[in-house]
Design a protein around this motif. Structure first.
Motif: not given
Length: 303
Positions: A85-86, A1-11, A51-54
Protein backbone atom coordinates in the motif's frame (compact mmCIF):
# COMPACT_ATOMS: atom_id res chain seq x y z
CA UNK A 1 -2.82 7.68 -2.68
CA UNK A 2 0.57 8.46 -1.15
CA UNK A 3 2.60 11.52 -2.08
CA UNK A 4 6.38 11.79 -2.37
CA UNK A 5 6.73 12.18 1.40
CA UNK A 6 4.60 9.14 2.20
CA UNK A 7 1.51 11.09 3.31
CA UNK A 8 -1.85 9.57 2.38
CA UNK A 9 -4.37 11.62 0.39
CA UNK A 10 -8.01 10.93 -0.43
CA UNK A 11 -8.62 10.29 -4.17
CA UNK A 12 -12.30 9.32 -4.29
CA UNK A 13 -14.64 6.37 -3.84
CA UNK A 14 -15.62 3.50 -6.11
CA UNK A 15 -18.83 1.52 -6.50
CA UNK A 16 -18.81 0.24 -10.09
CA UNK A 17 -17.37 -3.23 -10.57
CA UNK A 18 -18.20 -4.49 -7.07
CA UNK A 19 -20.57 -7.44 -6.76
CA UNK A 20 -22.15 -8.81 -3.58
CA UNK A 21 -19.48 -11.49 -3.15
CA UNK A 22 -16.63 -8.98 -3.29
CA UNK A 23 -18.47 -6.56 -1.00
CA UNK A 24 -18.86 -9.31 1.60
CA UNK A 25 -15.17 -10.17 1.30
CA UNK A 26 -14.14 -6.53 1.63
CA UNK A 27 -16.33 -6.00 4.69
CA UNK A 28 -14.70 -8.89 6.53
CA UNK A 29 -11.22 -7.84 5.45
CA UNK A 30 -11.57 -4.18 6.33
CA UNK A 31 -13.32 -4.78 9.64
CA UNK A 32 -10.10 -6.33 10.89
CA UNK A 33 -8.22 -3.16 9.94
CA UNK A 34 -10.65 -0.65 11.48
CA UNK A 35 -9.14 2.26 13.42
CA UNK A 36 -10.78 5.24 15.16
CA UNK A 37 -8.64 7.93 13.50
CA UNK A 38 -8.72 9.13 9.88
CA UNK A 39 -5.48 8.06 8.14
CA UNK A 40 -5.61 10.80 5.49
CA UNK A 41 -3.42 13.87 5.71
CA UNK A 42 -6.56 15.94 5.10
CA UNK A 43 -9.91 14.32 5.99
CA UNK A 44 -12.38 14.24 3.08
CA UNK A 45 -15.13 16.86 3.46
CA UNK A 46 -18.68 15.77 4.31
CA UNK A 47 -17.85 12.08 4.32
CA UNK A 48 -19.40 9.72 6.87
CA UNK A 49 -17.00 6.81 7.03
CA UNK A 50 -15.39 4.10 9.13
CA UNK A 51 -11.62 4.39 8.96
CA UNK A 52 -9.19 1.53 8.37
CA UNK A 53 -5.43 1.14 8.23
CA UNK A 54 -4.17 1.64 4.65
CA UNK A 55 -2.87 -1.91 4.24
CA UNK A 56 -4.82 -3.28 1.27
CA UNK A 57 -4.44 -2.44 -2.43
CA UNK A 58 -7.04 -2.63 -5.18
CA UNK A 59 -6.73 -2.16 -8.93
CA UNK A 60 -9.03 0.66 -10.08
CA UNK A 61 -9.40 2.01 -13.60
CA UNK A 62 -10.69 5.54 -14.15
CA UNK A 63 -11.20 8.13 -16.85
CA UNK A 64 -9.03 10.98 -15.58
CA UNK A 65 -7.85 13.01 -12.61
CA UNK A 66 -9.93 16.05 -11.67
CA UNK A 67 -8.32 19.34 -10.76
CA UNK A 68 -9.22 18.59 -7.12
CA UNK A 69 -7.10 15.44 -7.22
CA UNK A 70 -10.03 13.01 -7.45
CA UNK A 71 -10.45 10.15 -9.91
CA UNK A 72 -13.35 10.38 -12.36
CA UNK A 73 -15.56 7.36 -13.21
CA UNK A 74 -13.61 4.76 -11.20
CA UNK A 75 -14.24 1.03 -11.73
CA UNK A 76 -13.05 -1.70 -9.35
CA UNK A 77 -11.25 -4.65 -10.97
CA UNK A 78 -9.46 -6.74 -8.35
CA UNK A 79 -7.51 -6.80 -5.11
CA UNK A 80 -3.74 -6.72 -5.48
CA UNK A 81 -1.56 -8.79 -3.17
CA UNK A 82 1.61 -8.12 -5.16
CA UNK A 83 1.90 -4.42 -4.29
CA UNK A 84 2.45 -2.76 -0.92
CA UNK A 85 0.00 0.00 0.00
CA UNK A 86 2.85 2.39 0.74
CA UNK A 87 4.04 2.11 -2.86
CA UNK A 88 0.77 3.34 -4.35
CA UNK A 89 1.45 6.83 -5.68
CA UNK A 90 0.03 8.99 -8.43
CA UNK A 91 1.72 8.18 -11.72
CA UNK A 92 2.71 11.12 -13.88
CA UNK A 93 2.67 10.99 -17.70
CA UNK A 94 6.05 11.03 -19.37
CA UNK A 95 6.62 12.18 -22.93
CA UNK A 96 8.37 9.54 -24.99
CA UNK A 97 9.50 9.57 -28.57
CA UNK A 98 7.23 7.40 -30.69
CA UNK A 99 9.22 4.80 -32.64
CA UNK A 100 8.52 4.48 -36.33
CA UNK A 101 7.05 1.17 -37.52
CA UNK A 102 9.65 -1.27 -38.74
CA UNK A 103 9.78 -1.83 -42.51
CA UNK A 104 7.55 -4.58 -43.87
CA UNK A 105 9.29 -7.93 -44.21
CA UNK A 106 6.72 -10.09 -45.97
CA UNK A 107 5.89 -7.92 -48.97
CA UNK A 108 7.74 -5.60 -51.32
CA UNK A 109 6.30 -2.11 -50.85
CA UNK A 110 6.00 0.07 -53.91
CA UNK A 111 6.65 3.79 -53.38
CA UNK A 112 7.55 3.06 -49.76
CA UNK A 113 8.94 6.57 -49.17
CA UNK A 114 5.81 8.37 -50.36
CA UNK A 115 4.40 10.48 -47.52
CA UNK A 116 0.75 9.62 -46.91
CA UNK A 117 0.21 11.81 -43.83
CA UNK A 118 1.90 15.21 -44.09
CA UNK A 119 1.02 16.09 -40.48
CA UNK A 120 3.25 13.30 -39.11
CA UNK A 121 5.49 12.46 -42.03
CA UNK A 122 4.23 8.87 -42.08
CA UNK A 123 5.06 7.08 -45.31
CA UNK A 124 3.36 4.27 -47.15
CA UNK A 125 6.18 2.00 -46.00
CA UNK A 126 5.42 2.96 -42.38
CA UNK A 127 1.74 2.08 -42.86
CA UNK A 128 2.47 -1.32 -44.40
CA UNK A 129 5.00 -2.07 -41.67
CA UNK A 130 2.48 -1.09 -39.00
CA UNK A 131 -0.24 -3.34 -40.39
CA UNK A 132 2.25 -6.19 -40.71
CA UNK A 133 3.17 -5.77 -37.03
CA UNK A 134 -0.43 -5.74 -35.75
CA UNK A 135 -1.84 -8.29 -38.21
CA UNK A 136 -1.96 -11.15 -35.64
CA UNK A 137 -4.05 -8.96 -33.32
CA UNK A 138 -6.21 -7.44 -36.06
CA UNK A 139 -7.09 -10.65 -37.88
CA UNK A 140 -9.52 -12.06 -35.25
CA UNK A 141 -11.65 -8.93 -35.69
CA UNK A 142 -11.69 -9.24 -39.49
CA UNK A 143 -11.89 -12.96 -40.15
CA UNK A 144 -15.37 -14.32 -40.81
CA UNK A 145 -16.95 -10.92 -41.51
CA UNK A 146 -17.64 -9.02 -44.74
CA UNK A 147 -15.35 -6.02 -44.94
CA UNK A 148 -15.28 -2.63 -46.64
CA UNK A 149 -11.86 -1.18 -47.37
CA UNK A 150 -11.01 2.52 -47.37
CA UNK A 151 -8.31 3.15 -49.95
CA UNK A 152 -6.24 6.30 -50.31
CA UNK A 153 -3.88 6.05 -53.29
CA UNK A 154 -2.52 9.57 -52.72
CA UNK A 155 -2.62 9.63 -48.91
CA UNK A 156 -5.13 10.62 -46.27
CA UNK A 157 -5.49 14.18 -47.59
CA UNK A 158 -6.30 12.97 -51.10
CA UNK A 159 -9.37 11.24 -52.48
CA UNK A 160 -10.53 8.32 -50.33
CA UNK A 161 -12.97 5.70 -51.55
CA UNK A 162 -14.61 2.51 -50.29
CA UNK A 163 -14.04 -0.86 -51.88
CA UNK A 164 -16.61 -3.49 -50.92
CA UNK A 165 -16.23 -5.88 -53.84
CA UNK A 166 -13.47 -7.55 -55.81
CA UNK A 167 -14.29 -6.18 -59.24
CA UNK A 168 -12.03 -3.10 -59.02
CA UNK A 169 -8.79 -4.65 -57.84
CA UNK A 170 -7.92 -8.09 -56.53
CA UNK A 171 -6.07 -8.25 -53.21
CA UNK A 172 -4.02 -11.40 -52.61
CA UNK A 173 -5.31 -13.50 -49.73
CA UNK A 174 -8.86 -12.11 -49.65
CA UNK A 175 -11.91 -14.34 -49.94
CA UNK A 176 -14.79 -13.54 -52.27
CA UNK A 177 -17.97 -14.45 -50.39
CA UNK A 178 -21.14 -16.07 -51.67
CA UNK A 179 -23.12 -13.56 -53.74
CA UNK A 180 -26.35 -14.64 -52.01
CA UNK A 181 -25.24 -12.91 -48.80
CA UNK A 182 -26.23 -9.57 -50.31
CA UNK A 183 -28.68 -10.21 -53.10
CA UNK A 184 -28.51 -7.84 -56.04
CA UNK A 185 -24.94 -6.76 -55.31
CA UNK A 186 -21.53 -8.07 -56.37
CA UNK A 187 -19.95 -10.55 -53.93
CA UNK A 188 -18.56 -9.16 -50.68
CA UNK A 189 -14.98 -9.52 -49.48
CA UNK A 190 -13.43 -11.13 -46.41
CA UNK A 191 -9.95 -10.54 -45.01
CA UNK A 192 -9.10 -14.06 -43.87
CA UNK A 193 -5.33 -14.05 -43.34
CA UNK A 194 -2.46 -11.91 -42.15
CA UNK A 195 -1.14 -11.99 -45.70
CA UNK A 196 -4.33 -10.31 -46.91
CA UNK A 197 -3.98 -7.51 -44.33
CA UNK A 198 -0.45 -6.68 -45.46
CA UNK A 199 -1.34 -7.01 -49.15
CA UNK A 200 -4.27 -4.64 -48.67
CA UNK A 201 -2.00 -2.04 -47.04
CA UNK A 202 0.45 -2.38 -49.94
CA UNK A 203 -2.49 -1.57 -52.25
CA UNK A 204 -3.15 1.68 -50.33
CA UNK A 205 -5.83 0.41 -47.95
CA UNK A 206 -5.84 2.72 -44.93
CA UNK A 207 -8.87 1.47 -42.98
CA UNK A 208 -10.75 -1.82 -42.56
CA UNK A 209 -14.49 -1.63 -41.76
CA UNK A 210 -16.22 -4.91 -40.91
CA UNK A 211 -19.90 -5.71 -40.82
CA UNK A 212 -21.46 -6.29 -37.40
CA UNK A 213 -22.53 -9.78 -38.45
CA UNK A 214 -20.57 -12.83 -39.53
CA UNK A 215 -20.72 -14.38 -42.98
CA UNK A 216 -22.42 -17.46 -41.53
CA UNK A 217 -25.27 -15.44 -39.96
CA UNK A 218 -25.43 -12.27 -42.01
CA UNK A 219 -28.97 -11.40 -40.86
CA UNK A 220 -28.19 -11.82 -37.14
CA UNK A 221 -25.74 -9.16 -35.92
CA UNK A 222 -23.67 -10.26 -32.94
CA UNK A 223 -22.20 -6.84 -32.29
CA UNK A 224 -23.55 -3.31 -31.89
CA UNK A 225 -21.47 -0.15 -32.02
CA UNK A 226 -22.40 3.03 -30.20
CA UNK A 227 -20.68 5.76 -32.18
CA UNK A 228 -20.42 8.84 -29.98
CA UNK A 229 -19.65 11.59 -32.46
CA UNK A 230 -18.98 14.96 -30.79
CA UNK A 231 -20.84 17.97 -32.06
CA UNK A 232 -19.13 21.30 -32.67
CA UNK A 233 -17.80 22.77 -29.44
CA UNK A 234 -18.25 19.62 -27.34
CA UNK A 235 -15.13 19.33 -25.13
CA UNK A 236 -13.22 16.07 -24.90
CA UNK A 237 -14.07 15.61 -21.20
CA UNK A 238 -17.76 15.41 -22.14
CA UNK A 239 -16.92 12.66 -24.62
CA UNK A 240 -15.19 10.76 -21.82
CA UNK A 241 -18.30 11.17 -19.67
CA UNK A 242 -20.52 9.90 -22.51
CA UNK A 243 -18.29 6.88 -23.11
CA UNK A 244 -18.22 5.97 -19.42
CA UNK A 245 -22.00 6.38 -19.12
CA UNK A 246 -22.48 4.13 -22.14
CA UNK A 247 -20.21 1.46 -20.69
CA UNK A 248 -21.93 1.66 -17.30
CA UNK A 249 -25.30 1.19 -18.99
CA UNK A 250 -24.04 -1.86 -20.89
CA UNK A 251 -22.48 -3.30 -17.72
CA UNK A 252 -25.82 -2.98 -15.93
CA UNK A 253 -27.47 -4.87 -18.79
CA UNK A 254 -24.88 -7.63 -18.51
CA UNK A 255 -23.40 -6.90 -21.94
CA UNK A 256 -19.67 -7.30 -22.47
CA UNK A 257 -18.25 -4.14 -24.05
CA UNK A 258 -14.94 -2.55 -24.90
CA UNK A 259 -13.79 0.88 -25.98
CA UNK A 260 -12.53 1.75 -29.42
CA UNK A 261 -11.19 5.16 -30.36
CA UNK A 262 -11.27 6.32 -33.92
CA UNK A 263 -12.20 9.33 -35.98
CA UNK A 264 -10.99 11.13 -39.04
CA UNK A 265 -11.77 14.80 -38.56
CA UNK A 266 -12.37 14.50 -34.81
CA UNK A 267 -12.28 11.82 -32.12
CA UNK A 268 -15.07 9.37 -31.54
CA UNK A 269 -15.65 6.74 -28.87
CA UNK A 270 -17.23 3.39 -29.46
CA UNK A 271 -18.51 0.66 -27.19
CA UNK A 272 -19.09 -2.61 -28.98
CA UNK A 273 -20.97 -5.58 -27.55
CA UNK A 274 -19.44 -8.79 -28.83
CA UNK A 275 -21.13 -11.60 -26.94
CA UNK A 276 -24.36 -13.35 -27.86
CA UNK A 277 -26.98 -11.63 -29.97
CA UNK A 278 -26.52 -7.88 -29.87
CA UNK A 279 -30.12 -7.08 -30.80
CA UNK A 280 -31.62 -8.97 -27.83
CA UNK A 281 -31.47 -5.89 -25.61
CA UNK A 282 -32.14 -3.26 -28.27
CA UNK A 283 -35.30 -1.73 -26.81
CA UNK A 284 -33.89 -1.55 -23.30
CA UNK A 285 -30.66 0.03 -24.55
CA UNK A 286 -32.61 2.69 -26.45
CA UNK A 287 -34.75 3.42 -23.40
CA UNK A 288 -31.66 3.84 -21.23
CA UNK A 289 -30.09 6.16 -23.81
CA UNK A 290 -33.17 8.39 -23.88
CA UNK A 291 -33.39 8.58 -20.09
CA UNK A 292 -29.68 9.46 -19.81
CA UNK A 293 -29.71 12.19 -22.48
CA UNK A 294 -27.94 15.36 -21.36
CA UNK A 295 -28.30 18.38 -23.69
CA UNK A 296 -25.17 20.03 -22.26
CA UNK A 297 -23.11 16.97 -23.28
CA UNK A 298 -24.60 16.75 -26.77
CA UNK A 299 -23.07 14.25 -29.14
CA UNK A 300 -24.58 12.38 -32.05
CA UNK A 301 -25.27 8.77 -31.07
CA UNK A 302 -25.35 6.41 -34.05
CA UNK A 303 -26.04 2.67 -33.98
Amino acid sequence: MHDETGKLHYAGSVGSGLDSRMLTKLLAMLTELEVPVCPFEKPPPRLAARWVKPKRVAEISFAEWTKEGRIRHPVFHALRADKAAGNVTRERPVDVEQPRPRPARTVKVSNAERVIDPSTGMTKGDLVGFYEAIAPHLLPHLRGRPVALVRGPTGIDGELFFQKHAETIKIPGTNVLDASLWAGHPPLLEIASQTAIVAAAQLNVIEFHTWNATKSAIDKPDRVIFDLDPGDGVPWRHMLDAAMLTKTMLDELGLVSFLKTSGGKRPACRCAHCAGTAVDHGEEVLARCRSSYRPDHSAALRF
